[in-house]
Enzyme design. Structure first.
Site, PDB file in Angstrom:
ATOM      1  N   TYR A   1      -2.476  -1.165  10.593  1.00 52.37           N
ATOM      2  CA  TYR A   1      -2.866  -1.668   9.137  1.00 52.37           C
ATOM      3  C   TYR A   1      -1.597  -1.162   8.431  1.00 52.37           C
ATOM      4  CZ  TYR A   1      -4.012  -1.314   4.216  1.00 52.37           C
ATOM      5  OH  TYR A   1      -4.070  -1.204   2.831  1.00 52.37           O
TER       6      TYR A   1
ATOM      7  N   SER B   1       0.764  -1.118   0.014  1.00 48.88           N
ATOM      8  CA  SER B   1       0.107  -0.030  -0.014  1.00 48.88           C
ATOM      9  C   SER B   1       1.037   1.237  -0.048  1.00 48.88           C
ATOM     10  CB  SER B   1      -0.980  -0.075   1.254  1.00 48.88           C
ATOM     11  OG  SER B   1      -1.545   1.206   1.574  1.00 48.88           O
TER      12      SER B   1
HETATM   13  N1  LIG Z   1      -8.763  -0.351  -1.510  1.00 48.69           N
HETATM   14  C1  LIG Z   1      -7.492   0.427  -1.218  1.00 48.69           C
HETATM   15  O1  LIG Z   1      -7.584   1.636  -1.508  1.00 48.69           O
HETATM   16  C2  LIG Z   1      -6.261  -0.078  -1.073  1.00 48.69           C
HETATM   17  C3  LIG Z   1      -6.113  -1.534  -1.113  1.00 48.69           C
HETATM   18  N2  LIG Z   1      -4.948  -1.899  -0.740  1.00 48.69           N
HETATM   19  C4  LIG Z   1      -4.488  -3.314  -0.693  1.00 48.69           C
HETATM   20  O2  LIG Z   1      -4.982  -4.209  -1.761  1.00 48.69           O
HETATM   21  C5  LIG Z   1      -5.539  -5.457  -1.263  1.00 48.69           C
HETATM   22  C6  LIG Z   1      -6.833  -5.761  -1.317  1.00 48.69           C
HETATM   23  O3  LIG Z   1      -7.841  -4.914  -1.077  1.00 48.69           O
HETATM   24  P1  LIG Z   1      -9.292  -4.533  -1.282  1.00 48.69           P
HETATM   25  O4  LIG Z   1      -9.519  -5.294  -2.476  1.00 48.69           O
HETATM   26  O5  LIG Z   1      -9.084  -2.816  -1.338  1.00 48.69           O
HETATM   27  O6  LIG Z   1     -10.090  -4.768   0.194  1.00 48.69           O
HETATM   28  P2  LIG Z   1     -11.403  -5.694   0.044  1.00 48.69           P
HETATM   29  O7  LIG Z   1     -11.957  -5.171   1.571  1.00 48.69           O
HETATM   30  O8  LIG Z   1     -12.451  -5.152  -0.911  1.00 48.69           O
HETATM   31  O9  LIG Z   1     -11.296  -7.126  -0.059  1.00 48.69           O
HETATM   32  C7  LIG Z   1     -10.315  -7.853   0.640  1.00 48.69           C
HETATM   33  C8  LIG Z   1     -10.069  -9.197   0.269  1.00 48.69           C
HETATM   34  O10 LIG Z   1      -9.536  -9.953   1.447  1.00 48.69           O
HETATM   35  C9  LIG Z   1     -10.195 -10.893   1.788  1.00 48.69           C
HETATM   36  N3  LIG Z   1      -9.923 -11.284   3.402  1.00 48.69           N
HETATM   37  C10 LIG Z   1     -10.235 -10.380   4.148  1.00 48.69           C
HETATM   38  N4  LIG Z   1      -9.989 -10.896   5.476  1.00 48.69           N
HETATM   39  C11 LIG Z   1      -9.610 -12.391   5.210  1.00 48.69           C
HETATM   40  C12 LIG Z   1      -9.339 -13.256   6.018  1.00 48.69           C
HETATM   41  N5  LIG Z   1      -9.236 -13.567   7.367  1.00 48.69           N
HETATM   42  N6  LIG Z   1      -8.933 -14.515   5.351  1.00 48.69           N
HETATM   43  C13 LIG Z   1      -9.273 -14.679   4.023  1.00 48.69           C
HETATM   44  N7  LIG Z   1      -9.523 -13.740   3.238  1.00 48.69           N
HETATM   45  C14 LIG Z   1      -9.759 -12.495   3.918  1.00 48.69           C
HETATM   46  C15 LIG Z   1     -11.540 -10.669   1.625  1.00 48.69           C
HETATM   47  O11 LIG Z   1     -12.671 -11.897   1.436  1.00 48.69           O
HETATM   48  P3  LIG Z   1     -13.436 -12.741   2.466  1.00 48.69           P
HETATM   49  O12 LIG Z   1     -14.237 -11.148   3.226  1.00 48.69           O
HETATM   50  O13 LIG Z   1     -14.404 -13.170   1.791  1.00 48.69           O
HETATM   51  O14 LIG Z   1     -12.462 -13.405   3.490  1.00 48.69           O
HETATM   52  C16 LIG Z   1     -11.672  -9.902   0.060  1.00 48.69           C
HETATM   53  O15 LIG Z   1     -11.554 -10.874  -0.775  1.00 48.69           O
HETATM   54  C17 LIG Z   1      -5.095  -5.414   0.320  1.00 48.69           C
HETATM   55  O16 LIG Z   1      -4.013  -6.258   0.326  1.00 48.69           O
HETATM   56  C18 LIG Z   1      -5.040  -4.012   0.615  1.00 48.69           C
HETATM   57  O17 LIG Z   1      -4.221  -3.781   1.763  1.00 48.69           O
HETATM   58  C19 LIG Z   1      -3.619  -1.214  -0.711  1.00 48.69           C
HETATM   59  C20 LIG Z   1      -3.919   0.168  -1.084  1.00 48.69           C
HETATM   60  C21 LIG Z   1      -5.124   0.754  -1.414  1.00 48.69           C
HETATM   61  C1  LIG Z   2      -6.456   1.187   2.090  1.00 51.13           C
HETATM   62  C2  LIG Z   2      -5.161   1.646   1.642  1.00 51.13           C
HETATM   63  O1  LIG Z   2      -3.954   1.050   2.158  1.00 51.13           O
HETATM   64  C3  LIG Z   2      -4.879   3.144   1.230  1.00 51.13           C
HETATM   65  N1  LIG Z   2      -3.469   3.381   1.061  1.00 51.13           N
HETATM   66  C4  LIG Z   2      -5.328   4.154   1.756  1.00 51.13           C
HETATM   67  O2  LIG Z   2      -5.588   3.944   3.263  1.00 51.13           O
HETATM   68  O3  LIG Z   2      -5.864   5.142   1.403  1.00 51.13           O
END
Ligand SMILES: NC(=O)C1=CN([C@@H]2O[C@H](COP(=O)(O)OP(=O)(O)OC[C@H]3O[C@@H](n4cnc5c(N)ncnc54)[C@H](OP(=O)(O)O)[C@@H]3O)[C@@H](O)[C@H]2O)C=CC1
Ligand SMILES: CC(=O)[C@H](N)C(=O)O
Length: 269
Positions: A161, A148
């Site tokens: 986080y 991130s």
């Molecule tokens: N959205 C953003 O702005 C940003 C996101 N990121 C990173 O991108 C990645 C994806 O995030 P994003 O798609 O936005 O988040 P979402 O919350 O939309 O999706 C998260 C995913 O992780 C899974 N997950 C969460 N907890 C668990 C668990 N205990 N076991 C298995 N799977 C789990 C969820 O599936 P389920 O609930 O079905 O288990 C879901 O598929 C992450 O690493 C996040 O840190 C980085 C920077 C910015």
């Molecule tokens: C969910 C993330 O990791 C993102 N960088 C944010 O907090 O804006």
């Protein structure tokens, strides 16, 4: 021929964690479009099954589902056992699943603060070690860890986080050095705010239209992987530029500015 076309995923298997929605789902779709077979991992089995059906139908790839809670420290070992039962040898691992709660550290329960440590750091290390070791023995494969832009500076009101994301950044960059010449690649992708459900539990004031789409982040991440990058910034330029502040200013000044921004975005509530 574009680099993307030269990188041949046909017949290969990629495991994507957190594939039930958001970026993980977008990674799975983009990889399937590029020809990769998929193993989809998350807790929400029904969503994974629906996605698997769509990937088989739309892209004629193999798509398997492993339901797992990465907040349970025994989950990575069970995922490896499932892969062995299915007879699947992985070519690419995308460690994408993560969870993060905004708000004041001491107003959240200890359990809430420890969950990101287990999901984002512990399980990522375990999957990297267990699955990466097989790739290293074979001398081929790759790992993409999703970090991130929050990894580049301490971020009050998102402290645990972003600390897990800093951990993932440093781990991945260090391992990329260790893995040089092994035939196995390591890349860390650092997206910025992306329009997914990540923020649904957070009262942020950031507008979705100011965020990148999951599809563009997935595409750019995979293009950077083809280019052989170790550190990918798959978001818009301003996200990348924001990571430079911590390299110029004293750490305490950076932390104070980041805390101010975090508060102004509503993360302290
Ligand atoms: N959205 C953003 O702005 C940003 C996101 N990121 C990173 O991108 C990645 C994806 O995030 P994003 O798609 O936005 O988040 P979402 O919350 O939309 O999706 C998260 C995913 O992780 C899974 N997950 C969460 N907890 C668990 C668990 N205990 N076991 C298995 N799977 C789990 C969820 O599936 P389920 O609930 O079905 O288990 C879901 O598929 C992450 O690493 C996040 O840190 C980085 C920077 C910015
Ligand atoms: C969910 C993330 O990791 C993102 N960088 C944010 O907090 O804006």
């Amino acid at each position: 021929m574009t680099q993307q076309k030269r990188f041949d995923y046909k017949g290969k298997f990629t495991l994507v964690t957190g594939a039930s929605k958001g970026l993980g789902k977008a990674y799975a779709e983009e990889l399937a479009a590029r020809g990769s077979n998929l193993v989809l991992v998350a807790r929400s089995e029904a969503e994974l099954e629906t996605l698997a059906v769509a990937l088989r139908r739309d892209y004629k790839v193999r798509a398997e589902v492993i339901q797992a809670d990465l907040g349970d420290v025994s989950a990575p070992g069970k995922i490896v056992e499932s892969l062995e039962r299915m007879g699947i040898e992985l070519d690419l691992l995308v460690n994408n699943a993560a969870v993060g709660y905004s708000g004041k550290f001491f107003s959240r329960s200890l359990e809430e603060e420890l969950t990101p440590v287990i999901v984002n750091a512990h399980s990522l290390v375990a999957l990297t070690h267990l699955l990466g070791k097989k790739m290293m023995e074979r001398g081929s494969g790759g790992i993409i860890n999703i970090g991130s832009n929050g990894a580049f500076q301490p971020l009050a009101y998102n402290a645990t986080y972003t600390a897990t994301k800093a951990f993932v950044l440093l781990l991945s960059e260090a391992l990329a050095q260790e893995m040089k010449g092994s035939g196995v690649r390591m890349m860390i992708a650092s997206p910025g705010p992306t329009a997914t459900e990540f923020f649904t539990q957070s009262p942020t004031t950031v507008k979705r239209e100011k965020m990148d789409s999951a599809q563009s982040v997935a595409r750019r991440t995979l293009d950077d992987y083809v280019r052989g990058k170790v550190l990918s910034y798959p978001g818009r330029f301003s996200t990348r530029a924001g990571t430079w502040i911590s390299r110029i200013l004293p750490r305490e000044t950076t932390a104070a500015i980041a805390a101010h921004i975090s508060k102004s975005m509503g993360f302290d509530r």
